[in-house]
Write an enzyme that holds these catalytic residues in place. Sequence first.
Site, PDB file in Angstrom:
ATOM      1  N   ASP A  13       0.846  -1.200   0.000  1.00 38.16           N
ATOM      2  CA  ASP A  13       0.000   0.000   0.000  1.00 38.16           C
ATOM      3  C   ASP A  13       0.879   1.247   0.000  1.00 38.16           C
ATOM      4  OD1 ASP A  13      -3.205   0.527   0.968  1.00 38.16           O
ATOM      5  OD2 ASP A  13      -1.784   2.186   1.171  1.00 38.16           O
ATOM      6  N   ASN A  22     -12.940  -3.087   2.227  1.00 39.26           N
ATOM      7  CA  ASN A  22     -13.915  -2.011   2.355  1.00 39.26           C
ATOM      8  C   ASN A  22     -14.838  -2.043   1.142  1.00 39.26           C
ATOM      9  OD1 ASN A  22     -12.665  -1.037   4.734  1.00 39.26           O
ATOM     10  ND2 ASN A  22     -11.149   0.069   3.515  1.00 39.26           N
ATOM     11  N   GLN A  52     -14.593   2.661   1.080  1.00 36.20           N
ATOM     12  CA  GLN A  52     -13.833   2.276  -0.106  1.00 36.20           C
ATOM     13  C   GLN A  52     -13.522   3.500  -0.952  1.00 36.20           C
ATOM     14  OE1 GLN A  52     -15.860  -0.537  -2.648  1.00 36.20           O
ATOM     15  NE2 GLN A  52     -14.053  -0.894  -3.916  1.00 36.20           N
ATOM     16  N   VAL A  92     -10.945   3.176  -3.703  1.00 42.94           N
ATOM     17  CA  VAL A  92     -10.553   2.705  -5.041  1.00 42.94           C
ATOM     18  C   VAL A  92     -11.539   1.603  -5.440  1.00 42.94           C
ATOM     19  CG1 VAL A  92      -8.757   1.652  -6.450  1.00 42.94           C
ATOM     20  CG2 VAL A  92      -8.117   3.251  -4.630  1.00 42.94           C
ATOM     21  N   HIS A 126     -10.254  -5.018  -3.600  1.00 44.17           N
ATOM     22  CA  HIS A 126      -8.941  -5.218  -2.979  1.00 44.17           C
ATOM     23  C   HIS A 126      -9.142  -5.642  -1.536  1.00 44.17           C
ATOM     24  CE1 HIS A 126     -10.041  -0.959  -2.603  1.00 44.17           C
ATOM     25  NE2 HIS A 126      -9.379  -0.935  -1.441  1.00 44.17           N
ATOM     26  N   HIS A 137      -7.047  -5.827   2.129  1.00 42.55           N
ATOM     27  CA  HIS A 137      -5.881  -5.326   2.853  1.00 42.55           C
ATOM     28  C   HIS A 137      -5.362  -6.415   3.794  1.00 42.55           C
ATOM     29  CE1 HIS A 137      -6.886  -0.874   2.211  1.00 42.55           C
ATOM     30  NE2 HIS A 137      -8.062  -1.434   1.976  1.00 42.55           N
TER      31      HIS A 137
HETATM   32  P1  DGP Z   1      -9.745   1.581   0.356  1.00 42.32           P
HETATM   33  O1  DGP Z   1     -10.102   2.655   1.337  1.00 42.32           O
HETATM   34  O2  DGP Z   1     -10.078   0.201   0.920  1.00 42.32           O
HETATM   35  O3  DGP Z   1     -10.329   1.809  -1.012  1.00 42.32           O
HETATM   36  O4  DGP Z   1      -8.160   1.621   0.260  1.00 42.32           O
HETATM   37  C1  DGP Z   1      -7.433   1.960  -0.880  1.00 42.32           C
HETATM   38  C2  DGP Z   1      -5.979   1.826  -0.515  1.00 42.32           C
HETATM   39  O5  DGP Z   1      -5.229   1.919  -1.692  1.00 42.32           O
HETATM   40  C3  DGP Z   1      -5.435   2.898   0.429  1.00 42.32           C
HETATM   41  O6  DGP Z   1      -4.923   2.260   1.596  1.00 42.32           O
HETATM   42  C4  DGP Z   1      -4.318   3.577  -0.341  1.00 42.32           C
HETATM   43  C5  DGP Z   1      -4.026   2.604  -1.447  1.00 42.32           C
HETATM   44  N1  DGP Z   1      -3.632   3.204  -2.713  1.00 42.32           N
HETATM   45  C6  DGP Z   1      -4.325   4.163  -3.400  1.00 42.32           C
HETATM   46  N2  DGP Z   1      -3.698   4.465  -4.557  1.00 42.32           N
HETATM   47  C7  DGP Z   1      -2.601   3.650  -4.610  1.00 42.32           C
HETATM   48  C8  DGP Z   1      -1.563   3.493  -5.576  1.00 42.32           C
HETATM   49  O7  DGP Z   1      -1.515   4.124  -6.626  1.00 42.32           O
HETATM   50  N3  DGP Z   1      -0.599   2.578  -5.287  1.00 42.32           N
HETATM   51  C9  DGP Z   1      -0.629   1.825  -4.131  1.00 42.32           C
HETATM   52  N4  DGP Z   1       0.376   0.951  -3.958  1.00 42.32           N
HETATM   53  N5  DGP Z   1      -1.592   1.949  -3.210  1.00 42.32           N
HETATM   54  C10 DGP Z   1      -2.566   2.860  -3.449  1.00 42.32           C
END
Ligand code: DGP
Length: 117
Positions: A34, A90, A97, A99, A103, A105
């Site tokens: 992350d 999420n 959520q 993204v 996914h 975590h």
């Molecule tokens: P959520 O709230 O469950 O949608 O978490 C999305 C997660 O994705 C958050 O912890 C940050 C991570 N994240 C967002 N953009 C990127 C990215 O471009 N690269 C990586 N490695 N992680 C990302």
Amino acid sequence: MAKQPPSNVFARIAAGELPAEIVYQDDQCLAFRDIHPQAPVHILVIPRKPYASLADASGDTALLGHMLQVLARMAEAEGLEKDGYRIVTNVGRNGGQTVHHLHMHLLGGRQMGWPPG
Ligand code: DGP
């Protein structure tokens, strides 16, 4: 029909269009660190298929089982088995959520609190 370009950052990571610190990948999913870690170990596992969330993927039990197996293997590889870890996915607005590509975590390396915020 013309192929649509990937529409979010995780789809673009899966397509190799954006960089990520990938720690595992196979034909169904990939795992990467992350970008904003919330624990000493914070890995995301995503499917290659463009499911928006768990709600979208709930019928794909083979994929979901595989993702959970990969998460457990990642936890073992990161040395988290002894003290434990947390798996979170999420879903939607109330779930927090951000993204909209499924996914999960993997969080570990510190004591987690309950209830979550
Ligand atoms: P959520 O709230 O469950 O949608 O978490 C999305 C997660 O994705 C958050 O912890 C940050 C991570 N994240 C967002 N953009 C990127 C990215 O471009 N690269 C990586 N490695 N992680 C990302």
